[in-house]
Every structure is written in C-alpha cells, then in structure tokens.
Design a protein around this motif. Structure first.
Motif: not given
Length: 362
Positions: A234-245, A247-252
C-alpha cells in the motif's frame, strides 16, 4: 516527518505551523490598524443597541456587553484577536499539522463450532519499520520509508484517517489507484479525481475522522515477491493544503475586520455556539448509534455497510483545485502487507493473534 507510534502512522508537517504563526501575527497587526476606539464610548453602546440579537440576550448579558464597550482597551482587543486567530489556525493544538493513519480489521473467529464475542472496538493491526530487519529484507525496501504489517490477504480491513489540517491523500493498493481503480499517477488529478481529502474540523475533540474500507482480496497481492511468495503493498502520498489557501479559508475570515464586527462577536456568539453544540450532539449521536449495541460490542455488519456507502466516499472528494495542494511538500511511504509465513520469515516472530472470548457451545 513520518513516524510510527503505537501502531499509528503520523505524517507531520511542523514547518506549516511556524509559517502559519507568522501569517497570523501579520494579519492581526493589519486588522488592528483599522480598529480605532472612539473617545465617546456611547458610540459603541449605540452600535450594540443597533444589533437586533442584542435585545434577545439576558439583561445580565446586555449589561456585561455595555460595560465591555465602555471599558475595553486596545491591548485587550489585541489579546482576544490573537487568541481567536490562534484557535482558528489550530495553533492552540499541541500537535503540528498532521495526518494519522490506523489500520484496523474485524477479527475472524476460528471455525470450531463455538460462538465467539468480539471485544468492543476493532482489532488494530501492528506495524513495524522495515529498518528493524536489515538482514532479512530486500535492499530496495530499506531505501524508502516503509513499514511491515501482518494481514491475511482474504480479510477486509479499515484504514482510519484523522487530521487537524486539510490533506489530499492518494492511496495505491498494489498497482492500482484506490480512487480511480487505474494505474496510479505520481501527481494529483482533478478529473477524474485520484485523491481523497481528509480535513480536520472543529468538533468536541478538535478533529474529525474520515474512514473507508479496503479489501485485500485482489489489488494488494500483485506486483511484489518475497522468497517466492506474492505480497501486498500500500503506497501513500500525503499533500498538505497550501498555506495561503488554508489561511484564507480558515483564519482570515474568522477575524473581525472592524470594531463593529468585533462587538458583533459577543452579540451573535451565544446563538451560534448553541447551534454548533446542537449540531455536534446530533453528529455524535449519528456516529455512535449505528456502531454499538446495548452491550457495547461493535455491530460489524452495519459498520462496514456504512463505510462502503458510495455517498460516504463522495464526501471525501473535494471542490478545491489541484493547484491548492502543495505537491512539492508531499510525504510518501509504503506499507508491505505480509501473510503469517512471510511475517515469520522476516521478523522471526509470530503475528499477534486476534482476541476472542468464547461465549458458549452451539
């Protein structure tokens, strides 16, 4: 950073936390420049009175807000903004942005004409790093981040994902992408989607779990051999959401941009919190009810029906664009699935046996 702790895989991104902290500080400083406390605090009291929900509050709550409007200082406002921004960004969490993966399966009772009771909770499958066995493993396995897991290839099992930050997750079973059921691509693809999204949501415990079931009866025993036997991978590839995206979605948007919006927090907050609490109670009731009977034992049939529901899998797909995911920061690893004989040959030990309680003779 990929670590193994008590059978759970952790894909951690501590660098995101530090970058996020800098963005929060910069954003709060920018917002504060638009906050000008009036010399005449009656203006703030009038602002409170112009908000209709203010008159639905208890008299004691109204008096408290009026006093706050008259006495609040710039330093107190800044402290509240920083605290709110930290909570919205997840900086109050002791863990860095990370995704955890657990492997579980329902134990299969022996075929000996006896009735067995499962303990409450699914059996967790053990993992161990391949680097623990340099003398008995192929060299290619030691050149990558990889782990071993014992499993009967005919048994279904559950991979449970938990995250406190949004991640795009690609899972390849053998030589097939789990989402597209086609040969896997090295990159994320929007149409057709070849990844799932696991995103932390603010609930009672701070995260929300996403799960789905993989069966090892076909795809996992296809493209690797060890000592003449086929084994699964089983192979996993984990990609985080870009920091700018993120921040605009959850924080700003969660930080009031004006002094009026700041006080609206305290006026609208109680009703919003009550609605969120009710939604959380309903979610917990839905989550708990189908899983256990009165004795606390897991109803496996109903559990697996829920997990395999296509509508449930659809919820894991995402409306973001592929460019929103930072593929340059991907973390990858492999889990080699071994049957009992291969596990013994590599590790020199027997795989752990499932726990059963014999209830009575038929």
């Amino acid at each position: 950073m990929i670590t193994l702790d008590q059978g759970t895989l952790f894909f951690a991104f501590p660098e995101i936390r530090e970058q996020l902290r800098l963005l929060v500080d910069r954003h709060v400083q920018g917002v504060l420049t638009s906050y000008v406390l009036p010399r005449d605090r009656d203006e703030l009291v009038d602002e409170l009175g112009s908000m209709r929900p203010f008159w639905s509050l208890t008299r004691r709550r109204q008096e408290h807000l009026i006093m706050k409007a008259r006495l609040v200082t710039g330093a107190e406002i800044e402290a509240l903004l920083r605290k709110a921004a930290s909570v919205a960004a997840g900086l109050n969490n002791a863990s860095p942005p990370q995704l955890a993966v657990k492997f579980q399966h329902p134990p299969r009772p022996p075929d000996d004409a006896r009735i067995y009771v499962f303990p409450a909770g699914l059996e967790e499958l053990p993992l161990c790093p391949t680097t623990d066995f340099p003398e008995t493993l192929p060299t290619s396995w030691l050149n990558q981040t990889a782990f071993l897991m014992p499993m009967n290839p005919s048994d279904p099992f559950l991979m449970r994902f938990t995250a406190n930050y949004p991640f795009a997750v690609k899972v390849a079973v053998g030589n097939l992408d789990r989402v597209t059921v086609e040969p896997p691509l090295s990159r994320l693809q929007k149409e057709p989607p070849n990844y799932l999204v696991v995103s932390g949501e603010l609930t009672a415990n701070g995260v929300k779990e996403r799960s789905f079931v993989l069966s090892l009866d076909a795809g996992c025993v296809v493209n690797e051999h060890f000592a003449g036997r086929k084994i699964g991978r089983i192979d996993f590839q984990i990609c985080p959401l870009r920091l700018e995206s993120y921040f605009s979605e959850e924080v700003a948007h969660s930080i009031p941009r004006t002094l009026r919006e700041f006080f609206a927090w305290f006026v609208y907050g109680p009703s919003i919190s009550a609605k969120q609490a009710e939604m959380e109670r309903e979610h917990q009731a839905w989550q708990n009810d189908p899983l256990t009977d009165e004795s606390g034992a897991i109803l496996l049939g109903r559990k697996f029906e829920d997990e395999l529901d296509p509508q449930y899998v659809d919820e894991l797909l995402d409306l973001r664009e592929v460019a929103d995911w930072d593929q340059t920061e991907s973390k990858c690893c492999s889990v080699h699935v071994c049957n009992s004989s291969v596990w013994r040959q590599i590790t020199g030990t027997n795989p752990p046996q499932p726990r059963f309680i014999a209830e009575c003779q038929r």
